[in-house]
Design an enzyme around this catalytic site. Structure first.
Site, PDB file in Angstrom:
ATOM      1  N   HIS A 153       7.861  -4.661  -4.412  1.00 19.52           N
ATOM      2  CA  HIS A 153       8.899  -3.974  -3.628  1.00 19.52           C
ATOM      3  C   HIS A 153       8.272  -2.888  -2.763  1.00 19.52           C
ATOM      4  CE1 HIS A 153      11.354  -0.280  -3.362  1.00 19.52           C
ATOM      5  NE2 HIS A 153      12.411  -1.045  -3.227  1.00 19.52           N
ATOM      6  N   ASN A 154       7.409  -2.105  -3.348  1.00 23.08           N
ATOM      7  CA  ASN A 154       6.781  -1.029  -2.574  1.00 23.08           C
ATOM      8  C   ASN A 154       5.831  -1.575  -1.521  1.00 23.08           C
ATOM      9  OD1 ASN A 154       8.093   0.548  -4.507  1.00 23.08           O
ATOM     10  ND2 ASN A 154       6.500   2.123  -4.431  1.00 23.08           N
TER      11      ASN A 154
ATOM     12  N   LYS B 160       8.527  -3.999  -8.994  1.00 26.34           N
ATOM     13  CA  LYS B 160       8.599  -2.718  -8.296  1.00 26.34           C
ATOM     14  C   LYS B 160       7.378  -2.535  -7.395  1.00 26.34           C
ATOM     15  CE  LYS B 160       9.946   1.313  -6.954  1.00 26.34           C
ATOM     16  NZ  LYS B 160       8.980   2.337  -7.110  1.00 26.34           N
TER      17      LYS B 160
ATOM     18  N   SER C 120      13.990   2.008  -8.076  1.00 28.97           N
ATOM     19  CA  SER C 120      13.973   2.236  -6.630  1.00 28.97           C
ATOM     20  C   SER C 120      15.257   2.946  -6.204  1.00 28.97           C
ATOM     21  CB  SER C 120      13.836   0.912  -5.875  1.00 28.97           C
ATOM     22  OG  SER C 120      13.764   1.135  -4.477  1.00 28.97           O
TER      23      SER C 120
ATOM     24  N   GLU D 100       7.958  -2.418   1.239  1.00 30.13           N
ATOM     25  CA  GLU D 100       8.375  -1.131   1.815  1.00 30.13           C
ATOM     26  C   GLU D 100       7.306  -0.584   2.774  1.00 30.13           C
ATOM     27  OE1 GLU D 100       9.757   1.788  -1.249  1.00 30.13           O
ATOM     28  OE2 GLU D 100       8.280   3.089  -0.292  1.00 30.13           O
TER      29      GLU D 100
END
Lengths: 298, 298, 298, 298
Positions: free
Chosen positions: D173-174, D170, D120, D177
């Site tokens: 995380h997205n 990840k 990231s 986001e």
């Protein structure tokens, strides 16, 4: 029963004819002379003078208001000085239940009974058999129940015993309606985007015969597709007349999680936009951190 | 028409009786001897031996599979060596349409026609008039259409011309069903939290007579309230059997915005939890920045 | 600058010390003698008599109100007779922007300038460097800007030129905050339900160093996990103090689709419930049409 | 440490320079001769022959793959015959964690360690300090940790001990986001629709100084507005590269309610449409039952 009918729009004129069909005596008022003429032809007495209307009615008067919700207060203001103790005012439009409670309290002070009547079933229902949800005092309800019974479909009305209870129920009914319509629309959108090539009128018609989701809305969906097989001629702009918003606002006040009703409303608002500022911000952010291309305006 | 019926659960046994009522010849198979006995009493031939079942049928055979979707593949594996060119296999459970396409291709290799038939209307429908959405080859469809016509409600079936098209339609039907049910539930939750004290059975019943939201689901809502006026005896745990999830997953694959269906599914998942980790994190964050009290575990 | 500080709760007392640190003269009022004593120790003059406070200030007076939003009106009612033309009233709590516009208009009639100041950054910010969003008249703003500049973090304040513009901005800030917090919470819930066994404090800490989602909220998330590795000790009950609700209500009035903010709010409401009526209705319906078992109450 | 770097796109070339800055020896491969030339100028050895690259590396080899996720498998297929026991393959793109687990198992059979590394921080992070989330075997991790430590921001990496654990983190995380970006976007849309006339760059900048919602995304929001004050030049079309979808799909598999992440994704899909079929159906239905006008196509 003699009914003073105030408002001869789409709903009011249909209701007037429905009352006349059921042997009630209708004295109708509207500012529009065409609308008055039409209902007179059908057998009502008509006038464009509210004062005369009220004075001509037998006491205790039964007045049925069927006007857009934003003019109810001004109509009531005009009527109030002419009313007398014992009169009954039915307000059958799409009013906010809090307004109905306020109007109930206000008319109670001069001895007039106010009944809030949510009406469902569309224009067709108003004409041939409506659905009513009514709130207010039982004493007044018992007097006017026959006109509700006669103009509703069988078993199609409820008295809720409490001022505002009719319009509250109608409001929630419309909230459910928003959710159901959105669910139907989303389902057909999945079909439309799919690899299959369905005949939507036929699909809606079959779904309306024996499936779990059979419903009047599905019947209307079939009707709509029968006129325009892929709805090519219309835009997906979904206006709203307020009751879905009221339902969500009420849900928020009651701290109730109603995500389906909320989304059905928000997607209506989204449909009013060609583009969104949310989208611009998100697209710009993706460009900022990841170098993802944005789509430029032409 | 002679039908080999595989699976005598709630749906299969009701369908078997429905077929028999309509003068079809049913040869039924299930491992459960009780179920076999029951259908035999009703006029079917029964067996607990799949091989015998298949061998006993006239050719070309018509086989109707009505088993839970996770055992369809093993049933087909057992059947496949016994089938011959020209046989027709109807799979009428809740299978994923991609599995149906795969099974269609697989059986096509040995000359067997596979029809995917989504079935709606619940147990009551299976017994007295179901709703069918069928995909596969037209040549096979034309042979078996009579058994669909006879066991469906009038106008209650559709043939979609393409393998997988039946189960895809059923999947989307269930997605709509999720959204409609959630809309109804949310509406009643707003009523329940409100200042009014409604009789929910009466409300649901009235809403089912002439209102815009009249529907079979609303009729069932009235039924449910008739048995338990406030649903006090049950918990609001909403299980799901997969088709709503498939609808949303398909919508994602098709990049289709289906917020109402999505929320109706996610709230089912939420209902499986007593507490959420999301909630813990948010509560902890409010405490971190604003000093807002958190609620401690007992 | 001399500032009359009204309200010595968590936010007010921290702000008072912040003002004193920055060489401003604080005359502080609260009904709670402990709070008054504490700020006096830190260098303020203190009183529990609002009238005395106001009379003791140099003219034109600068009054900073930092009280819960539901008592702002009663505080202003008490203050109003004591104020004079040219005085400036700063209201720095979480008020609805429409209330701020009303208060601005009301005080304008007696020549008093009202500034609505949204304050962010939590207690820590109030103490060591807050974030301000201010609306009202520029003439008043220019007089008091130094106290905002000195008590804010660098570049941490904005003047929006229009009455209500400060609280509107703070409201929307909180709406964004709701959405961000929910996104973080949902992410950790997915981790918690997954097959992986993460150290959440470490995850939040790493996400706060160089990732796209680095943020103060993520830093606070790491703090929270540092105290309770799995948040085992707290319940996921998410209270709310109104600004998220106002944001959604405003979005509805503006016909703006804000699904993320809407859902973050509705899930807070959902977290207040052990069970839902929606869930009961849906569970009952599944039982009605499909015979799916419901979960009984114990 | 010597690193074989496979892929010199936006992310790979930035990472290569970052490695070189930190005194690592980079042997780089790409089919694009421009990209190879550029990294050679910066101090790497370069090649457009994958076989030569692998053969030239000291054993045990450290290979870092930074290519679009849909070509990872073909790159690995080409590499696999050339790898030997003890080699370490780092895959640092946006792969689905289930693919990473499969690749880990696959390479394990030949004694090669596979590490899945979610990255990231955007291009800027790859160049000057990235954020890493890594999964796989600890024995391999301990060998290569220095290259992660050196190219990450301080405290900006985590090893998760289990194959797939890096890409899973990840992915989530997205998902977070997506939710955060949507929340920010919706907030600015409310501002844009409001009666106030804010300077959005200034608002975003102030919100990034001391407020609760300060974050890198808010900093980027200020950057975006600094270039185009009202984002007039871009369209709000929100593309997505898959990780938000994976997060929601995973949430569905885990029966986790993630409404905010779900809505942020669905609104991206909605933004790809000029019009929706859902909208057409709902508009048509409103016309059917209420006679509400639909908007015709021009």
């Amino acid at each position: 029963m003699q009914v003073g009918l105030i408002g001869l729009g789409k709903m009011g004129s249909n209701l007037g004819k429905n009352l006349i069909d059921n042997k009630h005596e209708v004295v109708a008022y509207d500012l529009n002379p065409e609308a008055v003429k039409e209902i007179e032809k059908y057998g009502a007495k008509g006038t464009n003078d509210l004062e005369k209307l009220i004075q001509s009615l037998e006491k205790p008067r039964v007045l049925w208001i069927m006007v857009p919700h934003h003019v109810v207060d001004s109509v009531l203001d005009n009527m109030k000085p002419l009313l007398e103790e014992g009169d009954i005012v039915i307000e059958a439009g799409n009013s906010h239940y809090k307004d109905s409670i306020r109007r109930y309290e206000d008319l109670k002070e001069i001895g007039v009974s106010f009944l809030d009547a949510g009406t469902s079933g569309g224009m067709e229902g108003a004409r041939n058999g409506a659905n009513y949800m009514v709130g207010g005092d039982r004493s007044a309800w018992e007097i006017v129940e026959p006109i509700f019974r006669d103009t509703a479909v069988e078993n199609g009305y409820i008295f809720t015993e409490k001022a505002g209870g009719g319009h509250f129920l109608k409001m929630v009914h419309n909230g459910i309606e928003y959710g159901m319509m959105a669910a139907i629309g989303e389902g057909f959108e999945v079909l439309e985007k799919s690899e299959f090539d369905y005949d939507y009128e036929k699909v809606a018609d079959v779904w309306n015969h024996g499936s779990v989701i059979r419903s009047w809305l599905m019947e209307l969906t079939a009707n709509a597709f029968s006129k325009d097989a892929k709805l090519d001629e219309i835009q997906g702009i979904m206006h709203s007349s307020g009751e879905g918003k009221w339902t969500l606002e009420t849900a928020l006040d009651l701290q109730t999680a109603t995500p389906v009703i909320a989304m059905s409303l928000l997607m209506r608002y989204r449909s009013l936009e060609q583009d969104t500022f949310t989208g611009k911000v998100v697209a710009a952010l993706r460009n900022e951190f990841g170098g993802h291309a944005v789509e430029k305006k032409n």
